[in-house]
Design an enzyme around this catalytic site. Structure first.
Site, PDB file in Angstrom:
ATOM      1  N   SER A 191       0.737  -0.929   0.253  1.00 27.90           N
ATOM      2  CA  SER A 191       0.386   0.001  -0.566  1.00 27.90           C
ATOM      3  C   SER A 191       0.803   1.230   0.190  1.00 27.90           C
ATOM      4  O   SER A 191       0.027   2.322  -0.412  1.00 27.90           O
ATOM      5  CB  SER A 191      -0.507   0.122   1.455  1.00 27.90           C
ATOM      6  OG  SER A 191      -1.946  -1.604   1.377  1.00 27.90           O
ATOM      7  N   GLY A 224      -0.475 -10.323 -11.405  1.00 27.79           N
ATOM      8  CA  GLY A 224      -1.500 -11.171 -12.575  1.00 27.79           C
ATOM      9  C   GLY A 224      -0.800 -10.598 -13.321  1.00 27.79           C
ATOM     10  O   GLY A 224      -0.160  -9.707 -13.755  1.00 27.79           O
ATOM     11  N   GLY A 447     -23.242 -28.393   6.608  1.00 28.19           N
ATOM     12  CA  GLY A 447     -23.006 -28.720   5.834  1.00 28.19           C
ATOM     13  C   GLY A 447     -23.189 -28.617   4.367  1.00 28.19           C
ATOM     14  O   GLY A 447     -21.721 -29.263   3.347  1.00 28.19           O
ATOM     15  N   THR A 468      -7.675  -6.897   0.325  1.00 32.16           N
ATOM     16  CA  THR A 468      -5.657  -6.079   0.970  1.00 32.16           C
ATOM     17  C   THR A 468      -5.377  -5.936  -0.409  1.00 32.16           C
ATOM     18  O   THR A 468      -4.474  -5.082  -0.634  1.00 32.16           O
ATOM     19  CB  THR A 468      -4.939  -7.366   1.222  1.00 32.16           C
ATOM     20  OG1 THR A 468      -4.766  -8.409   0.253  1.00 32.16           O
ATOM     21  CG2 THR A 468      -5.034  -7.501   2.495  1.00 32.16           C
ATOM     22  N   GLU A 470      -6.366  -3.525  -3.997  1.00 40.79           N
ATOM     23  CA  GLU A 470      -5.978  -2.005  -4.518  1.00 40.79           C
ATOM     24  C   GLU A 470      -6.305  -1.441  -3.201  1.00 40.79           C
ATOM     25  O   GLU A 470      -7.299  -0.717  -3.337  1.00 40.79           O
ATOM     26  CB  GLU A 470      -7.657  -2.666  -4.908  1.00 40.79           C
ATOM     27  CG  GLU A 470      -7.937  -2.773  -6.620  1.00 40.79           C
ATOM     28  CD  GLU A 470      -6.747  -1.737  -7.369  1.00 40.79           C
ATOM     29  OE1 GLU A 470      -6.715  -1.194  -7.902  1.00 40.79           O
ATOM     30  OE2 GLU A 470      -5.927  -2.858  -8.377  1.00 40.79           O
ATOM     31  N   ASP A 472      -5.174  -1.947   1.195  1.00 44.14           N
ATOM     32  CA  ASP A 472      -4.924  -2.703   2.069  1.00 44.14           C
ATOM     33  C   ASP A 472      -6.110  -1.952   3.239  1.00 44.14           C
ATOM     34  O   ASP A 472      -6.263  -0.699   2.698  1.00 44.14           O
ATOM     35  CB  ASP A 472      -3.939  -2.696   3.303  1.00 44.14           C
ATOM     36  CG  ASP A 472      -4.398  -3.673   4.247  1.00 44.14           C
ATOM     37  OD1 ASP A 472      -4.635  -3.002   5.461  1.00 44.14           O
ATOM     38  OD2 ASP A 472      -4.407  -4.422   4.989  1.00 44.14           O
TER      39      ASP A 472
END
Length: 718
Positions: A191, A224, A447, A468, A470, A472
């Protein structure tokens, strides 16, 4: 505490009553069961004759917001199985599938709305985000990888570059011919972008920038497209020329050759398997003496001449830095919307299941109870539903503000600062709430909720990192708090000594008034013996607004008072004072974001025309507002804003609200408009209702035939 408010008064319509609601349709009884199941008694009281009815279609249209038609088109696209995640795929398979899905988006023209018309876009910034957010329905990995390619990599070229950059690089980015990375975050700095270690040093002799990551912590990380697919990157580095560091700027850098191999001086690693979003090839990059042309500097806000002279249209380095980052705020906008959508899907699944699944038979000798008829189940899910509604309405206002700024309709410094503050306030609240809601929905489905086929665990894993990246969440809220402190201090800029003295006196008087318990005592006397009177005031819109606003203003005022003297202290001592108040600052910022959501909900409520819908949404808005008060009752009691009597009434009235909203729960989630193709959760398709109907028909047939075994306890009593 028992709510003793008069039921006649308590249920008096705020508007003219609508016809009684029609029960939601249930799946047919399974084939092979000859007897219809015996209707099970419900734990909720029979609805009164004036029970309101929700206009699901109209409400659904309102929830879609300003770009409703674009959202509907995007949802139709997201229903296509070709864009869906396949559970159980390996990381490599998932990555390649998402890349192919990206190509489908290009073919369908689904990702170019924000780009200029000159390169084939639509210059539609708000509509672009509205459609993009809906990709979370198909697969969060697809949404985020698309966001990296077109919302970060492409948007950085668009907003930080100039016309030559647009013409040279945007066509390949838009067509996916050039997959790219957004190389901002470093292993050692997330950040805190201003402190990144990567450098871009200008060499006058060759008219090139030399890119270096001088130590391991400066490697670009978590990017990415960096591990496998990325060919180029927009890289952020400290721009150094003539021995002067001009701060962080963006550069266009080629990463790999045509065969996918790193170019000289560039290396990298695959981040590998993650806790979620494994359809994205996140990786890390490092650079050693990598040379790029001077023209590869994205120079909208800062340029370097051939001789190394630096110029910028923004003189202040700090303002320049925040202006550059502000152009990339769309990532936070889209995360706010996508997180809200994920929470809405989770609640649709859990509430659908909760109206079908039966467990325990406290109210009947023969039939088990529907889960959502239990108060605890209502308390778990319905307040979160109220929050999602508040987030949905706030997000649409947020998106309108974003579109106004980026279209140029309202693009002043104040407008941009307001947008940045909204982004920093709302993105943390919605992403945290999505995780809480997905977890609660998972638990509420038992379940069945833990099975991958019902999507809740997969969505929970994928959305984990939303809190977190873009920015924190805690860091973002600290930015909001600083803005609030700045606005607070501006109120007294240039004030004379008399004005400040009067303010100090009023603050002192207020502290004495609240601190001595006088306000608490007055409330206790007024409310004594009458929870109904407390409830009547608490459900008043202005009362809720005052309670929520007062908390923000008081917290900021108290913190500002403690920090005022810190300006005169040495830097280390001033930092220590600020640090001691950091937690309260973040809480104040969070309270501000919650107030924004409540106000947006109230404005949306004012636009509702159908009487029945308005009444139900009023209950839902009250549940959201009073839920916030209930979460912070200690603060309201300590600061004398509520008496103990009225504090008890808050929880008592919330219990009444969830009971009132129970008959409308399905209508409220159906208004989100998600189909089976969107949810892809077997427990939300009616399969559980079929199982329950089959079981009840089986026991009914046995009772009718007299073949049902007698319970041991009953046999002993004979």
């Amino acid at each position: 505490m028992v709510d003793t408010a008069s039921r006649t008064d308590d249920l008096a319509p705020e508007t003219s009553a609508a016809p009684a609601s029609t029960p939601a349709s249930t799946p047919p009884t399974p084939t092979g069961t000859s007897d219809a199941p015996i209707p099970a008694p419900t734990a909720t009281p029979v609805a009164p004759a004036n029970e309101p009815k929700v206009d699901v279609e109209a409400l659904g249209r309102q929830l879609l917001g300003t770009w409703a038609d674009l959202r509907l088109a995007a949802r139709e696209r997201a229903a296509d199985p070709a864009l869906h995640r396949i559970e159980g795929q390996s990381m490599d398979e998932h990555r390649e599938r998402v890349l192919e899905q990206m190509k489908l988006l290009v073919e369908q023209g689904a990702v170019h709305r924000a780009f200029p018309k000159s390169v084939g876009g639509h210059d539609d910034h708000g509509g672009n985000i509205a459609g993009f957010e809906e990709l979370v329905i198909a697969d969060p990995s697809l949404q985020i990888k698309a966001g990296v390619q077109w919302g970060l990599f492409g948007a950085a070229v668009l907003h930080l570059g100039t016309t030559p950059h647009h013409e040279k690089w945007l066509p390949g980015i838009m067509s996916l011919e050039v997959p790219g990375a957004f190389a901002m975050t470093e292993t050692g700095h997330g950040s805190d972008v201003a402190s990144i270690g990567t450098t871009a040093t200008y060499d006058e002799a060759t008219e090139e920038f030399v890119i270096d990551t001088p130590f391991r912590g400066a490697w670009k990380d978590y990017l990415g497209n960096a591990a496998v697919h990325g060919k180029d990157a927009v890289l952020f580095a400290q721009l150094i020329t003539k021995g002067v560091n001009h701060g962080v700027h963006a550069f266009y850098v080629h990463l790999r050759d045509a065969d996918g191999n790193f170019l000289p001086g560039i290396g990298g690693e695959d981040d590998g398997l993650k806790g979620g979003l494994n359809g994205i090839d996140n990786g890390r990059l490092h650079f050693t003496d990598v040379r790029i042309p001077r023209e590869n500097l994205l120079n909208r806000y800062g340029d370097v001449a051939a001789d190394g002279t630096y110029t910028s249209p923004i003189a202040s380095p700090g303002r320049r830095f925040f202006t550059m980052l502000g152009t990339l705020v769309q990532g936070r906008v889209s995360l706010d919307g996508a997180a809200t959508a994920a929470a809405a899907m989770a609640l649709t699944i859990a509430i659908e299941y909760g109206t079908q699944r039966r467990q325990f038979n406290g109210a009947s000798d023969t039939d088990e109870e529907v889960l959502l008829d239990y108060q605890r189940h209502q308390r778990r899910l319905l307040p979160k539903l109220a929050t999602v509604y508040a987030q949905t309405f706030a997000h649409d206002e947020f998106l309108v503000k974003f579109d106004e700024v980026f279209s140029g309709k309202a693009d002043s410094d104040d407008d941009r600062q307001d947008l940045e503050t909204m982004a920093a306030a709302l993105k943390p609240l919605s992403t945290w709430h999505a995780l809480e809601t997905l977890q609660e929905a998972r638990e509420a489905c038992g379940g069945a909720g833990f099975l991958a086929e019902n999507r809740l665990v997969g969505l929970r894993q994928d959305l984990d990192v939303y809190v977190t990246f873009e920015g924190d969440n805690n860091v973002l809220l600290q930015l909001v708090a600083k803005r609030l402190l700045t606005d607070f201090s501006k109120q007294f800029a240039g004030a004379d000594a008399g004005a400040l003295a009067r303010y100090v006196v009023s603050q002192t008087a207020e502290r004495a008034y609240h601190g001595t318990g006088l306000r608490r005592l007055a409330q206790t006397i007024a409310d004594f013996g009458s929870t109904a009177r407390s409830v009547s005031e608490l459900r008043d819109e202005e009362t809720q607004r005052e309670l929520l606003t007062d908390r923000v203003e008081t917290m900021i005022g108290e913190i500002a008072g403690r920090l005022r003297e810190a300006r005169k202290l040495p830097k280390a001592d001033a930092a220590a004072v600020f640090n001691r108040n950091q937690n309260e600052l973040i809480e104040a910022a969070r309270a501000h974001g919650e107030l924004l959501q409540w106000e947006a909900f109230s404005r949306a409520l004012a636009r509702v025309e159908d009487a029945g819908t308005k009444r139900v949404l009023t209950w839902l808005r009250d549940l959201f507002g009073l839920g916030l008060v209930e979460q912070h009752l200690a603060w309201y009691l300590i600061h004398g804003r509520l008496s103990p009597q009225r504090a008890q009434a808050v929880s008592a009235y919330i219990d009444r609200l969830v009971e009132r909203l129970r008959p409308h729960a399905l209508d409220l989630v159906h208004a989100f408009g998600y189909t089976d193709e969107h949810l892809r959760a077997k427990i939300a398709t009616g399969a559980e209702q079929e199982r329950q109907d089959e079981a009840r028909a089986y026991y009914a047939a046995q009772r009718k035939a007299g073949t049902l075994p007698v319970p041991e306890k009953s046999a002993k009593q004979r």
